[in-house]
Design an enzyme around this catalytic site. Structure first.
Site, short mmCIF file in Angstrom:
data_model
loop_
_atom_site.label_atom_id
_atom_site.label_comp_id
_atom_site.label_asym_id
_atom_site.label_seq_id
_atom_site.Cartn_x
_atom_site.Cartn_y
_atom_site.Cartn_z
N ASP A 6 12.15 32.04 48.43
CA ASP A 6 12.10 33.34 49.11
C ASP A 6 11.57 33.22 50.54
O ASP A 6 12.01 33.92 51.44
CB ASP A 6 11.16 34.30 48.36
CG ASP A 6 11.74 34.68 47.02
OD1 ASP A 6 12.86 34.23 46.73
OD2 ASP A 6 11.06 35.41 46.28
N ALA A 7 10.58 32.30 50.71
CA ALA A 7 9.96 32.18 52.03
C ALA A 7 11.00 31.82 53.08
O ALA A 7 10.96 32.31 54.21
CB ALA A 7 8.87 31.12 51.99
N GLU A 33 -1.38 48.00 44.85
CA GLU A 33 -0.72 47.58 43.61
C GLU A 33 -0.37 46.10 43.71
O GLU A 33 -0.15 45.59 44.80
CB GLU A 33 0.59 48.38 43.43
CG GLU A 33 0.38 49.87 43.49
CD GLU A 33 1.69 50.66 43.58
OE1 GLU A 33 2.76 50.10 43.26
OE2 GLU A 33 1.63 51.83 43.98
N LYS A 75 2.23 43.10 43.66
CA LYS A 75 3.68 43.04 43.90
C LYS A 75 4.29 42.25 42.75
O LYS A 75 4.17 41.02 42.67
CB LYS A 75 4.00 42.38 45.24
CG LYS A 75 5.47 42.48 45.57
CD LYS A 75 5.75 42.20 47.03
CE LYS A 75 7.14 42.64 47.43
NZ LYS A 75 8.22 41.97 46.76
N ASP A 96 6.86 40.47 40.33
CA ASP A 96 8.00 39.63 40.67
C ASP A 96 9.08 39.77 39.60
O ASP A 96 9.22 38.94 38.72
CB ASP A 96 7.54 38.18 40.81
CG ASP A 96 8.41 37.42 41.77
OD1 ASP A 96 9.32 38.04 42.37
OD2 ASP A 96 8.21 36.21 41.91
N ARG A 100 18.86 48.19 41.61
CA ARG A 100 18.86 48.63 42.99
C ARG A 100 20.21 48.37 43.66
O ARG A 100 20.65 49.15 44.50
CB ARG A 100 17.77 47.88 43.76
CG ARG A 100 17.62 48.38 45.16
CD ARG A 100 16.46 47.73 45.84
NE ARG A 100 16.72 46.31 46.09
CZ ARG A 100 15.90 45.53 46.75
NH1 ARG A 100 14.76 46.00 47.20
NH2 ARG A 100 16.20 44.26 46.96
N GLU A 128 9.43 48.18 38.24
CA GLU A 128 9.89 46.79 38.17
C GLU A 128 10.06 46.36 36.72
O GLU A 128 9.16 46.54 35.90
CB GLU A 128 8.83 45.91 38.84
CG GLU A 128 9.31 44.56 39.25
CD GLU A 128 9.96 44.54 40.63
OE1 GLU A 128 10.33 45.62 41.17
OE2 GLU A 128 10.12 43.43 41.16
N TYR A 168 6.78 48.07 34.63
CA TYR A 168 5.70 48.90 35.19
C TYR A 168 6.31 49.86 36.21
O TYR A 168 7.10 49.44 37.06
CB TYR A 168 4.66 48.05 35.91
CG TYR A 168 3.69 47.34 34.99
CD1 TYR A 168 3.16 47.98 33.86
CD2 TYR A 168 3.28 46.03 35.25
CE1 TYR A 168 2.26 47.34 33.02
CE2 TYR A 168 2.38 45.37 34.42
CZ TYR A 168 1.88 46.04 33.30
OH TYR A 168 1.00 45.40 32.48
N LYS A 222 1.74 39.77 51.30
CA LYS A 222 2.13 38.74 50.33
C LYS A 222 1.19 37.54 50.32
O LYS A 222 0.52 37.25 51.29
CB LYS A 222 3.57 38.29 50.60
CG LYS A 222 4.55 39.40 50.22
CD LYS A 222 5.99 39.04 50.42
CE LYS A 222 6.57 38.08 49.46
NZ LYS A 222 8.02 37.96 49.61
N CYS A 263 7.86 -6.32 41.66
CA CYS A 263 6.72 -5.45 41.99
C CYS A 263 6.60 -5.31 43.52
O CYS A 263 6.58 -6.32 44.23
CB CYS A 263 5.43 -6.05 41.41
SG CYS A 263 3.95 -5.20 42.00
N CYS A 311 3.13 -7.34 44.46
CA CYS A 311 2.91 -8.78 44.27
C CYS A 311 4.21 -9.53 44.01
O CYS A 311 4.20 -10.74 43.80
CB CYS A 311 1.93 -9.02 43.13
SG CYS A 311 2.66 -8.65 41.51
N CYS A 338 4.87 -3.39 36.53
CA CYS A 338 4.69 -4.75 37.03
C CYS A 338 4.04 -5.53 35.89
O CYS A 338 3.11 -5.07 35.24
CB CYS A 338 3.77 -4.72 38.25
SG CYS A 338 3.08 -6.34 38.63
N CYS A 382 -1.81 -9.04 40.05
CA CYS A 382 -1.23 -8.11 41.04
C CYS A 382 -2.36 -7.43 41.79
O CYS A 382 -3.26 -6.82 41.20
CB CYS A 382 -0.35 -7.08 40.33
SG CYS A 382 0.22 -5.78 41.42
S1 IVH Z 1 7.51 50.05 46.12
C1 IVH Z 1 10.02 52.46 48.83
N1 IVH Z 1 5.76 48.77 44.62
O1 IVH Z 1 9.37 44.73 45.82
C2 IVH Z 1 9.20 51.37 48.31
N2 IVH Z 1 7.82 47.71 45.08
O2 IVH Z 1 10.33 43.92 48.44
C3 IVH Z 1 9.90 50.61 47.28
N3 IVH Z 1 8.06 45.52 44.03
O3 IVH Z 1 12.42 46.41 45.61
C4 IVH Z 1 9.16 49.62 46.54
N4 IVH Z 1 6.12 45.49 43.02
O4 IVH Z 1 11.45 45.40 43.46
C5 IVH Z 1 6.97 48.74 45.20
N5 IVH Z 1 4.13 47.77 43.30
C6 IVH Z 1 5.34 47.74 43.85
C7 IVH Z 1 6.20 46.65 43.70
C8 IVH Z 1 7.44 46.67 44.34
C9 IVH Z 1 7.24 44.84 43.22
C10 IVH Z 1 9.38 45.04 44.46
C11 IVH Z 1 10.50 46.04 44.27
C12 IVH Z 1 11.06 46.25 45.63
C13 IVH Z 1 10.66 44.98 46.33
C14 IVH Z 1 10.62 45.12 47.82
#
Ligand code: IVH
Length: 690
Positions: A38-39, A119, A121, A123, A142, A182, A232, A334, A428, A431, A446, A452
């Site tokens: 992702d990075a 909150e 984030k 995954d 989405r 999510e 959640y 992040k 090796c 040696c 080895c 050795c």
């Molecule tokens: S709010 C309008 N809250 O992150 C705001 N998103 O990079 C919409 N995600 O599509 C998202 N945890 O899939 C929100 N606590 C959280 C989240 C969260 C994970 C994800 C979500 C979103 C993506 C955006």
């Protein structure tokens, strides 16, 4: 300025970014098979956005910056989101976060404290659940933010998502309510799923998020049902009333004016809300929250990759509004990326104490998981084959928590023509002696033993290590230098070193040389168990060494014991017995052992019958992290006192020693009403008998 006036190179760069981002989008969203971390994706997107901001004429209609995700899958019907599902912008540091808050305050023309709903984030993947008159009527992914896939049947299989809300429509909640949140796969379910996939010879998933996405995109919902997904809620989409003629009026009388309170309302309707969500009053609390969640990350049962911070007041949210892809009132703060891209500059081979030859990748240094990494072990030949890795390849490197860095996969798209195969040495690398590979083992070794140079160094380091003879002041670098200079070649040679010898080494004065000689002298007095452990016989750890000493009582008895006799000892199976016999059969090993025997002394083991020992008949189980001694050290010490140490709890267990982070064993012991000792209790118990 028209596009024609811009440098061609910049235009080419933008087109290249489109191509790469589109390709990664397709792999991620459509195939559920990302090829870069992702990075890397975020970096490309940021680069594109910054060019587009500076040169709006390079912001083309088909730019991937204009889209949130990928296209909807053909196999599912499409759902148009009544309110678009947006994305979030990212920050990675407290400074960037502070700048974000400042921008908001400027825009709101106020320097009043902003209350923030914080909150984790999660995954997984975003979904929108539509309830009409309290019933779940539709669930959608989405997709590209405007159009998603209809995955209602699959969502219905998720146990924590109610098919009917608690309460009564029109009284407790509006007729139409879209809950957004999510869907994710808990870590434990992910591991189980992958284990099963590997057993069946099927492809495994790269991470819980891909597993969740793959599971939700099943056309057969029976498959989804077996996948143990969870959910959640973190927000709302459309909310309104169905009027008499079935048209919709957007009506919000049911809802509180605080995002946090809305989440609590959603929770009271029966939907899960993440228990880590907090309402924060100031910026210091935000930093605390971030650090706190980061430190809890490994203990959480689900994967997260940062925090999401939202302006709590809904009226302020409405005033702030949205930019192209994301709300202005929310930000993802992040964690440092745990996966990054880097290049394999070379592969070298290291020889360990037991002769094992390990390929080590030399990497272009890369900042990942909070540290700079420039080496990664490749374990053995089969690992290199599994990865299909060549020198010069671009790879994904992962460093999670304090785990050693790992190479996850090769990014084949980035392979160049001059990538070279990794060639394993025929002899090796240190040696030049013959190497051998034991049937059924992945490791190349080895065969020269203490001839050795590399194995000599490692044997001496092991002999001097804390758990063996604890020679204070004899660090790894000094051992290497002493061996390289030809002053020592075996552990026995340590005892003939002089102060003068040592003081000629780098960074060694006469004083430190004197101290070292004192600690070497001290090492002459030991115990038989430590002596055996210090020899560094393959797979003979502290516990096995103690068992051997307790069983045979003398060095002579151990070194002349037969393969069969050895197997009568606790913890000694055929492999370990063979290692012991082979070790003493080797002439130069035996010469070193006899030389050491002439120098070192240890007390005789008082012959006691097993049932005379103080902890005879007592069964212990060790769990969690012990900080004052290792688990194997504790095990050896308990066994010396006659105790049995078992790996699992049963009704026959007498004591559980619970270190830090004890998990299921502690719970089980408590359920069974067993005596639980802390590490301090154990130390006190051992001290009583020693
Ligand atoms: S709010 C309008 N809250 O992150 C705001 N998103 O990079 C919409 N995600 O599509 C998202 N945890 O899939 C929100 N606590 C959280 C989240 C969260 C994970 C994800 C979500 C979103 C993506 C955006």
């Amino acid at each position: 300025m028209s596009t024609a006036d811009l440098p061609q190179a910049l235009f080419e760069k933008v087109k290249q970014l489109h191509k790469e981002i589109n390709q990664y989008n397709h792999q991620y969203y459509v195939l559920d098979q990302p090829s870069v971390p992702d990075a890397e994706y975020d970096r490309l997107m940021r680069e594109l956005l910054s060019i587009e901001q500076e040169y709006p004429e390079l912001k083309f209609l088909d730019s991937p910056s204009q889209k949130v995700g990928g296209q909807a899958l053909k196999a599912f019907s499409q759902v148009t989101h009544q309110i678009p599902m947006l994305s979030l912008d990212n920050v990675f540091s407290s400074e960037e976060w502070a700048a974000f808050i400042k921008r908001i305050q400027d825009r709101l023309n106020s320097d009043k404290k902003l209350v923030i709903c914080a909150e984790p984030k999660l995954d997984g993947l975003a979904v929108s659940l539509r309830y009409e008159k309290g019933f779940l009527v539709q669930a959608a992914t989405r997709g590209d933010g405007s159009i998603g896939e209809n995955i209602t049947e699959n969502i219905r299989t998720i146990k924590s998502i109610p098919l009917k809300l608690i309460g009564e429509s029109g009284i407790d909640y509006p007729d139409v309510i879209e809950v957004r949140g999510e869907v994710f796969m808990p870590k434990a379910s992910f591991e189980r799923l992958n284990e099963m996939a590997i057993k069946k010879g099927e492809k495994s998933f790269a991470n819980p998020r891909n597993a969740a996405a793959g599971s939700l995109r099943q056309l057969d919902s029976k498959v989804t049902a077996k996948r143990n997904l969870d959910f959640y809620a973190y927000g709302l989409g459309f909310v309104g009333e169905l009027t008499v003629n079935n048209t919709l009026a957007n009506e919000q009388v049911f809802l509180k004016n605080s995002h946090y309170q809305r989440l609590c309302q959603i929770k009271s309707l029966g939907l899960p809300m993440c228990p880590e969500v907090r309402l924060l009053d100031d910026q210091q609390q935000v930093q605390h929250f971030y650090q706190d969640i980061l430190s809890k990350r490994d203990q959480l049962s689900y994967e997260i990759d940062g925090t999401v911070l939202k302006v709590d007041n809904i009226l302020l949210q409405e005033r702030l509004g949205f930019v192209a892809r994301a709300p202005r009132w929310a930000m993802a703060y992040k964690f440092p990326a745990q996966e990054e891209l880097t290049v394999i500059e070379d592969v070298e081979f290291q020889v360990g104490r037991t002769g094992a030859i390990t390929p080590v990748a030399r990497l272009k240094p890369v900042f990942v998981g909070g540290v700079t990494v420039s080496n990664a072990t490749l374990h053995n030949q089969s690992e290199i084959e599994r990865l299909g890795l060549k020198i010069g390849d671009t790879v994904i490197i992962r460093r999670a928590g304090d785990v050693i860095p790992q190479i996850v996969s090769v990014v084949l798209e980035k392979r160049t023509e001059d990538a070279k195969d990794v060639i394993f040495p025929q002899t090796c690398p240190v040696c030049d002696s013959k190497v051998s590979k034991v049937e059924g083992e992945a490791v190349l070794r080895c065969t020269a033993g203490l001839f050795c140079q590399a194995q000599r160094k490692e044997a001496i380091k092991h002999f001097a290590s804390r758990k063996a003879h604890d020679v204070d002041g004899l660090g790894d670098k000094l051992v290497e230098q002493l061996v390289d200079e030809g002053l020592i070649s075996t552990p026995a040679d340590l005892f003939s070193l002089t102060e003068i010898d040592i003081s000629t080494m780098d960074r060694m004065g006469l004083k430190s040389a004197k101290n070292l000689i004192t600690s070497i002298d001290k090492a002459k007095h030991t115990t038989l168990a430590k002596f055996i452990y210090g020899l560094g016989i393959r797979e003979v750890g502290e516990a096995t060494a103690a068992n051997l000493a307790n069983y045979f009582y003398t060095l002579t008895a151990i070194r002349t014991a037969s393969f069969e006799a050895l197997q009568a000892v606790d913890d000694v199976g055929a492999i370990v017995a063979k290692n012991i016999v082979n070790f003493f059969k080797e002439e130069h090993n035996l010469a070193v052992v006899l030389a050491l025997d002439a120098i070192m002394t240890w007390p005789d083991i008082v012959v006691k019958s097993a049932d005379e020992l103080p902890l005879a008949d007592q069964t212990f189980v060790l769990t969690g992290t012990l900080s004052q001694m290792g688990r194997s050290e504790a095990k050896a010490a308990l066994q010396l006192l006659g105790a049995k140490v078992s790996g699992s709890i049963s009704a026959k267990t007498h004591f559980l020693v619970a270190g830090e982070k004890s998990g299921s064993k502690l719970i089980k012991a408590q359920d069974l009403g067993l005596a639980v000792l802390t590490e301090d209790d154990l130390v006190a118990l051992l001290a009583k008998y020693n």
